[in-house]
Enzyme design. Sequence first.
Site, mmCIF file in Angstrom:
data_model
loop_
_atom_site.group_PDB
_atom_site.id
_atom_site.type_symbol
_atom_site.label_atom_id
_atom_site.label_comp_id
_atom_site.label_asym_id
_atom_site.label_seq_id
_atom_site.Cartn_x
_atom_site.Cartn_y
_atom_site.Cartn_z
ATOM 1 N N GLN A 74 1.885 3.947 -12.111
ATOM 2 C CA GLN A 74 1.425 4.614 -10.897
ATOM 3 C C GLN A 74 0.100 4.011 -10.448
ATOM 4 O O GLN A 74 -0.966 4.531 -10.783
ATOM 5 C CB GLN A 74 1.259 6.106 -11.187
ATOM 6 C CG GLN A 74 0.866 6.934 -10.008
ATOM 7 C CD GLN A 74 2.054 7.386 -9.204
ATOM 8 O OE1 GLN A 74 3.103 7.644 -9.743
ATOM 9 N NE2 GLN A 74 1.879 7.482 -7.911
ATOM 10 N N PHE A 75 0.161 2.901 -9.706
ATOM 11 C CA PHE A 75 -1.081 2.239 -9.286
ATOM 12 C C PHE A 75 -1.922 3.130 -8.382
ATOM 13 O O PHE A 75 -3.141 2.989 -8.318
ATOM 14 C CB PHE A 75 -0.798 0.899 -8.609
ATOM 15 C CG PHE A 75 -0.360 0.997 -7.175
ATOM 16 C CD1 PHE A 75 -1.283 0.943 -6.150
ATOM 17 C CD2 PHE A 75 0.984 1.149 -6.854
ATOM 18 C CE1 PHE A 75 -0.881 1.035 -4.829
ATOM 19 C CE2 PHE A 75 1.401 1.237 -5.549
ATOM 20 C CZ PHE A 75 0.468 1.187 -4.522
ATOM 21 N N THR A 76 -1.296 4.107 -7.728
ATOM 22 C CA THR A 76 -2.039 4.950 -6.793
ATOM 23 C C THR A 76 -3.044 5.860 -7.494
ATOM 24 O O THR A 76 -3.893 6.458 -6.827
ATOM 25 C CB THR A 76 -1.096 5.799 -5.927
ATOM 26 O OG1 THR A 76 -0.323 6.655 -6.771
ATOM 27 C CG2 THR A 76 -0.178 4.909 -5.094
#
Length: 141
Positions: A74-76
């Site tokens: 989950q890069f966010t």
Amino acid sequence: MRAVVQRVDGASVVVDGRTVGEIIGEGLCVLVGVTHDDTREKAAQLARKLWSIRMLQDEKSCSDIDAPLLVISQFTLYGDARKGRRPTWNAAAPGEVAEPLVDEVVAQLRALGATVETGRFGAQMRVSLTNDGPFTVLIEI
């Protein structure tokens, strides 16, 4: 590394209409974000923390009751929305750095004896879960 950890009573990830990862019953759904200075050592430390954190019913850990984990990149989690209306992703590591480190978290968990399901790195994923509690914790390594 940053992880959002949720105690769940079941969770799944669907990509292109197919379930690619699923846990049934009590366990943890873990969203993992990677930043630029993260290392394999930090990935191993996060895995140990996830395996032993006492978030399940009766203050048990996954290692206590052999509960499964669903780990999703989950890069966010490294988005920054403090200025303006559009988040920036400058703190998120690029895919070629992040993917091996998320894979390392999974490998380290499995080496500890965990049952681990995953999403698919970089894919458009649909994550479904039943948050039990609700009980959600942010972990930073």
